[in-house]
Design a protein around this motif. Structure first.
Motif, PDB file in Angstrom:
ATOM      1  N   LEU A   1     -18.703   9.325 -23.126  1.00 22.49           N
ATOM      2  CA  LEU A   1     -18.234   9.206 -21.741  1.00 22.49           C
ATOM      3  C   LEU A   1     -16.851   8.577 -21.698  1.00 22.49           C
ATOM      4  N   HIS A   2     -16.641   7.565 -22.509  1.00 19.90           N
ATOM      5  CA  HIS A   2     -15.366   6.850 -22.557  1.00 19.90           C
ATOM      6  C   HIS A   2     -15.156   6.320 -23.961  1.00 19.90           C
ATOM      7  N   ASP A   3     -13.922   5.995 -24.271  1.00 15.50           N
ATOM      8  CA  ASP A   3     -13.603   5.363 -25.551  1.00 15.50           C
ATOM      9  C   ASP A   3     -12.334   4.550 -25.362  1.00 15.50           C
TER      10      ASP A   3
ATOM     11  N   PRO B   1     -13.441   7.330 -17.623  1.00 12.58           N
ATOM     12  CA  PRO B   1     -13.657   8.485 -16.751  1.00 12.58           C
ATOM     13  C   PRO B   1     -12.636   8.524 -15.609  1.00 12.58           C
ATOM     14  N   GLU B   2     -12.192   9.727 -15.283  1.00 11.04           N
ATOM     15  CA  GLU B   2     -11.172   9.903 -14.247  1.00 11.04           C
ATOM     16  C   GLU B   2     -11.784   9.759 -12.851  1.00 11.04           C
TER      17      GLU B   2
ATOM     18  N   GLN C   1      -5.502  11.817 -12.611  1.00  9.33           N
ATOM     19  CA  GLN C   1      -5.639  11.061 -13.861  1.00  9.33           C
ATOM     20  C   GLN C   1      -6.032  11.942 -15.044  1.00  9.33           C
ATOM     21  N   LEU C   2      -6.269  13.215 -14.796  1.00  7.00           N
ATOM     22  CA  LEU C   2      -6.761  14.089 -15.867  1.00  7.00           C
ATOM     23  C   LEU C   2      -5.715  14.288 -16.949  1.00  7.00           C
ATOM     24  N   ASP C   3      -6.121  14.048 -18.174  1.00  5.34           N
ATOM     25  CA  ASP C   3      -5.303  14.308 -19.361  1.00  5.34           C
ATOM     26  C   ASP C   3      -5.999  15.435 -20.120  1.00  5.34           C
TER      27      ASP C   3
ATOM     28  N   TRP D   1     -14.897  11.821 -12.536  1.00  9.23           N
ATOM     29  CA  TRP D   1     -15.407  11.922 -13.908  1.00  9.23           C
ATOM     30  C   TRP D   1     -15.230  13.353 -14.452  1.00  9.23           C
ATOM     31  N   TYR D   2     -14.023  13.864 -14.298  1.00  6.81           N
ATOM     32  CA  TYR D   2     -13.762  15.274 -14.587  1.00  6.81           C
ATOM     33  C   TYR D   2     -14.174  15.689 -15.992  1.00  6.81           C
ATOM     34  N   SER D   3     -13.657  15.005 -16.987  1.00 10.04           N
ATOM     35  CA  SER D   3     -13.893  15.450 -18.368  1.00 10.04           C
ATOM     36  C   SER D   3     -15.371  15.396 -18.721  1.00 10.04           C
ATOM     37  N   TYR D   4     -16.048  14.338 -18.292  1.00  8.50           N
ATOM     38  CA  TYR D   4     -17.465  14.179 -18.618  1.00  8.50           C
ATOM     39  C   TYR D   4     -18.307  15.200 -17.870  1.00  8.50           C
TER      40      TYR D   4
END
Length: 242
Positions: free
Chosen positions: A85-87, A92-93, A98-100, A152-155
């Protein structure tokens, strides 16, 4: 004699708890992890394999040999617990601003490509192992129709893709093995590194220990039926919407 259990991503909090749970039940456990086995999990019936989860020819060949050895005996359960989820590089966005895209690609690799690689190598055995049950840890936030908050786009994106991966695999396995079940499962909020930054405002009783989550997942696995294959299930076995 209890059939064996396979835990992939066994170094995670939930993965370690699943290993411990099935060892306590007297099962032989085969664990795959990037990490070394924790000393507390030392047991005669535990076989712990260091696996980088790479897809090079050498890694694939080594993994294939291990899986052939494992599935030469009866296997009841396979748990795939890989996920991030995170590192240290990203949380999370809250907004698409904030999306990378590099973080997105990293999450897609860990949360989708790695489980896909394992499922691909497991596929020949899932198609012929009687009553095998495969549970891939996903997340309720990966449900498209249940998404009311955004963020939480990427997740969310990677877990939605994971659910589609599991659905696809379940259809293909089901054509060849009518007794198998392959599902994705939301394990519930568990006291692990993954949830730690988000625990402060949780309702009382929502946060579960890894041991409690492992027990609940084991109950879902034991009750799983072939007609449920392809579903996204909650930690209590209820069907969640895609």
């Amino acid at each position: 004699m209890n059939a064996a259990t396979v835990v992939i991503g066994a170094g995670s909090g939930i993965g370690q708890a699943l290993v411990q749970h099935y060892l306590q039940q007297g099962s032989t456990v085969y664990a795959f992890s990037r990490k070394a086995a924790p000393p507390a999990l030392d047991a005669d019936k535990l076989h712990w394999y260091r696996d980088s989860a790479a897809d090079s020819a050498a890694d694939t060949e080594r993994r294939a040999a291990l899986l052939a050895q494992i599935f030469s005996q009866a296997v009841s359960y396979v748990f795939i617990c890989n996920g991030v989820l995170h590192d240290d590089s990203a949380m999370p966005e809250k907004t698409i601003r904030q999306l990378d895209t590099q973080v997105l690609l990293t999450r897609l690799h860990t949360n989708v490509a790695v489980p896909a690689m394992y499922l691909q190598q497991l596929f020949p055995y899932l198609c012929k192992s009687p009553a095998v049950r495969v549970l891939v840890l996903s997340a309720k936030v990966g449900s498209i129709s249940d998404n009311r908050l955004g963020g939480w786009y990427s997740y969310r994106i990677s877990k939605a893709a994971l659910n589609m991966l599991v659905k696809n695999v379940s259809i293909e396995v089901g054509r060849l093995n009518k007794t198998a079940a392959v599902v994705s499962v939301h394990p519930g909020t568990t006291d692990t590194d993954l949830s730690q930054p988000f625990q402060q405002n949780l309702p009382h009783g929502q946060l579960q220990s890894p041991a409690a989550t492992a027990q609940r997942l084991a109950q879902v696995a034991a009750a799983l039926q072939p007609q449920q294959s392809g579903a996204l299930l909650n930690w209590d076995g209820a069907v969640l919407p895609f």
